[in-house]
Design a protein around this motif. Sequence first.
Motif, PDB file in Angstrom:
ATOM      1  N   TYR A 149      26.485  86.251  45.892  1.00 29.73           N
ATOM      2  CA  TYR A 149      27.669  85.378  45.871  1.00 29.73           C
ATOM      3  C   TYR A 149      28.514  85.653  44.630  1.00 29.73           C
ATOM      4  O   TYR A 149      29.747  85.792  44.717  1.00 29.73           O
ATOM      5  CB  TYR A 149      27.234  83.908  45.899  1.00 29.73           C
ATOM      6  N   LEU A 150      27.894  85.720  43.469  1.00 29.68           N
ATOM      7  CA  LEU A 150      28.633  85.889  42.212  1.00 29.68           C
ATOM      8  C   LEU A 150      29.337  87.243  42.138  1.00 29.68           C
ATOM      9  O   LEU A 150      30.396  87.366  41.519  1.00 29.68           O
ATOM     10  CB  LEU A 150      27.679  85.721  41.026  1.00 29.68           C
ATOM     11  N   GLU A 151      28.749  88.256  42.770  1.00 31.64           N
ATOM     12  CA  GLU A 151      29.385  89.576  42.776  1.00 31.64           C
ATOM     13  C   GLU A 151      30.582  89.635  43.710  1.00 31.64           C
ATOM     14  O   GLU A 151      31.504  90.437  43.510  1.00 31.64           O
ATOM     15  CB  GLU A 151      28.363  90.645  43.178  1.00 31.64           C
ATOM     16  N   ARG A 152      30.610  88.777  44.714  1.00 30.40           N
ATOM     17  CA  ARG A 152      31.659  88.826  45.736  1.00 30.40           C
ATOM     18  C   ARG A 152      32.767  87.794  45.544  1.00 30.40           C
ATOM     19  O   ARG A 152      33.852  87.934  46.130  1.00 30.40           O
ATOM     20  CB  ARG A 152      31.036  88.609  47.126  1.00 30.40           C
ATOM     21  N   HIS A 153      32.510  86.762  44.772  1.00 37.04           N
ATOM     22  CA  HIS A 153      33.451  85.646  44.692  1.00 37.04           C
ATOM     23  C   HIS A 153      33.834  85.346  43.242  1.00 37.04           C
ATOM     24  O   HIS A 153      33.101  85.678  42.307  1.00 37.04           O
ATOM     25  CB  HIS A 153      32.843  84.399  45.342  1.00 37.04           C
ATOM     26  N   ASP A 154      34.972  84.703  43.096  1.00 38.25           N
ATOM     27  CA  ASP A 154      35.507  84.340  41.782  1.00 38.25           C
ATOM     28  C   ASP A 154      34.937  82.978  41.380  1.00 38.25           C
ATOM     29  O   ASP A 154      35.418  81.934  41.839  1.00 38.25           O
ATOM     30  CB  ASP A 154      37.035  84.286  41.849  1.00 38.25           C
ATOM     31  N   LEU A 155      33.906  82.980  40.540  1.00 34.79           N
ATOM     32  CA  LEU A 155      33.281  81.725  40.125  1.00 34.79           C
ATOM     33  C   LEU A 155      34.270  80.834  39.384  1.00 34.79           C
ATOM     34  O   LEU A 155      34.279  79.611  39.573  1.00 34.79           O
ATOM     35  CB  LEU A 155      32.068  82.008  39.231  1.00 34.79           C
ATOM     36  N   GLN A 156      35.117  81.426  38.555  1.00 35.95           N
ATOM     37  CA  GLN A 156      36.057  80.629  37.777  1.00 35.95           C
ATOM     38  C   GLN A 156      37.023  79.871  38.681  1.00 35.95           C
ATOM     39  O   GLN A 156      37.367  78.723  38.410  1.00 35.95           O
ATOM     40  CB  GLN A 156      36.829  81.524  36.807  1.00 35.95           C
ATOM     41  N   ARG A 157      37.466  80.496  39.746  1.00 37.35           N
ATOM     42  CA  ARG A 157      38.359  79.815  40.687  1.00 37.35           C
ATOM     43  C   ARG A 157      37.652  78.619  41.331  1.00 37.35           C
ATOM     44  O   ARG A 157      38.237  77.535  41.447  1.00 37.35           O
ATOM     45  CB  ARG A 157      38.817  80.797  41.770  1.00 37.35           C
ATOM     46  N   HIS A 158      36.414  78.839  41.752  1.00 38.96           N
ATOM     47  CA  HIS A 158      35.642  77.718  42.320  1.00 38.96           C
ATOM     48  C   HIS A 158      35.485  76.594  41.312  1.00 38.96           C
ATOM     49  O   HIS A 158      35.645  75.409  41.650  1.00 38.96           O
ATOM     50  CB  HIS A 158      34.267  78.206  42.777  1.00 38.96           C
ATOM     51  N   LEU A 159      35.192  76.933  40.054  1.00 40.25           N
ATOM     52  CA  LEU A 159      35.013  75.907  39.033  1.00 40.25           C
ATOM     53  C   LEU A 159      36.296  75.111  38.806  1.00 40.25           C
ATOM     54  O   LEU A 159      36.245  73.889  38.605  1.00 40.25           O
ATOM     55  CB  LEU A 159      34.548  76.543  37.717  1.00 40.25           C
ATOM     56  N   ARG A 160      37.440  75.776  38.838  1.00 40.46           N
ATOM     57  CA  ARG A 160      38.714  75.051  38.688  1.00 40.46           C
ATOM     58  C   ARG A 160      38.887  74.027  39.805  1.00 40.46           C
ATOM     59  O   ARG A 160      39.268  72.875  39.558  1.00 40.46           O
ATOM     60  CB  ARG A 160      39.883  76.037  38.689  1.00 40.46           C
ATOM     61  N   GLN A 161      38.600  74.432  41.022  1.00 38.87           N
ATOM     62  CA  GLN A 161      38.743  73.521  42.157  1.00 38.87           C
ATOM     63  C   GLN A 161      37.752  72.367  42.054  1.00 38.87           C
ATOM     64  O   GLN A 161      38.106  71.203  42.287  1.00 38.87           O
ATOM     65  CB  GLN A 161      38.536  74.289  43.466  1.00 38.87           C
ATOM     66  N   LEU A 162      36.503  72.695  41.694  1.00 37.99           N
ATOM     67  CA  LEU A 162      35.478  71.661  41.582  1.00 37.99           C
ATOM     68  C   LEU A 162      35.829  70.669  40.488  1.00 37.99           C
ATOM     69  O   LEU A 162      35.733  69.443  40.696  1.00 37.99           O
ATOM     70  CB  LEU A 162      34.126  72.316  41.290  1.00 37.99           C
ATOM     71  N   CYS A 163      36.248  71.151  39.345  1.00 36.14           N
ATOM     72  CA  CYS A 163      36.552  70.255  38.221  1.00 36.14           C
ATOM     73  C   CYS A 163      37.763  69.374  38.517  1.00 36.14           C
ATOM     74  O   CYS A 163      37.794  68.208  38.120  1.00 36.14           O
ATOM     75  CB  CYS A 163      36.762  71.059  36.938  1.00 36.14           C
ATOM     76  N   ARG A 164      38.768  69.928  39.205  1.00 32.41           N
ATOM     77  CA  ARG A 164      39.906  69.094  39.597  1.00 32.41           C
ATOM     78  C   ARG A 164      39.461  67.977  40.529  1.00 32.41           C
ATOM     79  O   ARG A 164      39.904  66.830  40.406  1.00 32.41           O
ATOM     80  CB  ARG A 164      40.979  69.950  40.273  1.00 32.41           C
ATOM     81  N   ALA A 165      38.581  68.310  41.464  1.00 28.96           N
ATOM     82  CA  ALA A 165      38.089  67.294  42.404  1.00 28.96           C
ATOM     83  C   ALA A 165      37.288  66.218  41.682  1.00 28.96           C
ATOM     84  O   ALA A 165      37.449  65.020  41.953  1.00 28.96           O
ATOM     85  CB  ALA A 165      37.236  67.956  43.490  1.00 28.96           C
ATOM     86  N   LEU A 166      36.423  66.616  40.747  1.00 34.15           N
ATOM     87  CA  LEU A 166      35.618  65.642  40.010  1.00 34.15           C
ATOM     88  C   LEU A 166      36.498  64.729  39.157  1.00 34.15           C
ATOM     89  O   LEU A 166      36.262  63.521  39.078  1.00 34.15           O
ATOM     90  CB  LEU A 166      34.593  66.365  39.137  1.00 34.15           C
TER      91      LEU A 166
END
Length: 465
Positions: free
Chosen positions: A353-370
């Motif tokens: 997953y980490l090799e294929r996807h942008d973790l930082q982008r996911h974290l931005r979305q998650l943190c905005r939601a939280l």
Amino acid sequence: MLLYQHLASQLRAQIAQGSLRAGERLPSIRQLAHSHGVSIATAVQACLQLEREGLAQARPRSGYFVRAASPPLPATLPSRRRTPGTVSNPMLQDVLDMLARSDLLPLHSATPSLTLLPQSALTASLSRCLRRMPSAALDYAPPQGHLSLRRLIAQRYAQVGVTVSADEIIITAGAMEAISLSLRTLTQPGDVVLVESPTYHGILQAVAALKLKVLEVPNLPDRGIDVERLELLLRQHQVRAAVLVPNFNNPLGSVTDDEAKQALLKSCARHKTIVIEDDIYGELAWSGQRPAPLRRWDRHGGVITCGSYSKILAAGLRVGWLVGGDWTDALLRTKYFSTVGSASLPQLALADYLERHDLQRHLRQLCRALADNAQRMHEAIARHWPSSTRACTPQGGLSLWLQLPGMNAKTLFDEALREGIGTSPGMLFSSRGEYADCLRLSCGLPWSVALDRALRRLGQLADRA
């Protein structure tokens, strides 16, 4: 006075008078511009001014809303244990009983909802690993963990300014195993361990299981670990290890600033106290600015850093790690004699997953939601709970810490359980059951009608408790 300042002043007055209440939507930018005879740009500037003042909050694709305001918590919280002692808190057993229930609205669980996590991408990674490398996925993993994942963890630390070698990383079954392995490696029964107060109840359970004595240092809502008190305690007592959560402490959500972190490390090095850093919430900065782990300033090899993917990707995969430094070999022996190694498939899938996807982008979305969830919860609490309710205003993590003066949170906890709502009473977060008038709620659930209804009901129960 500039036009946008005049408009902001009018909106500010409506909020102060109660015409616009916590949680209510401000008129749209176009409505403001039309009704006040100003430009769109002026209306935007007025809303931005209110946001800077903490009176309004922007929600993506929804506009601006009035922020909730509640009395702040006192600058200090009680911490009465000034001498080492055993963990003696019978409420810790109630946690296990509650976790076994699947029928609760989980406001007690400091974990993001699965709907906020990349379920489809992780499922695809799991399937791909089983299909392409079934032998590796189903066989024992190396005791230290798969190198591919350890390298990716080291790379992530490099992105936040921390130099870590993949050779000093050990994969564990979540952060709690990492903390437990560290304590088992460093301590003997009867040793003294320093923890924050309040602190995560799992840390207290780990200390109790190993028959260690605990010494509590205050964690302050406005500035994190009380470094001056920590230095005093280390002078007075021989402390083998300190288990600390400097980034978004659970349950307060507080952050220890960089200067205090460096002073803390100097104190621990001077007194030969090893720091076990629980950095599990460090990636959940709602602003997007991740606070640095203690490891960044460790000059004496005195920090073991523990982390996990449980709070940012998938709790059920149970993949965490520790960065052992000089203690890596000893920690690896403890790990091997305990569980040999962690499961292969989750490690390989997370690496994929980490090799294929942008973790930082996911974290931005998650943190905005939280952040949005937390604000909506604050608004609901301001509307429905007793007016004396006080709340922390964290900048990250998954916890909302509330104080209800004069109320016993255990009573509210019991009544809420009967109505299918899980909460975490404050007594869980100290070695002797202090914080009886405090409560921790999770902001990991997306906002919904059911959540609004549950918070309204909790407010009614709190009002009569």
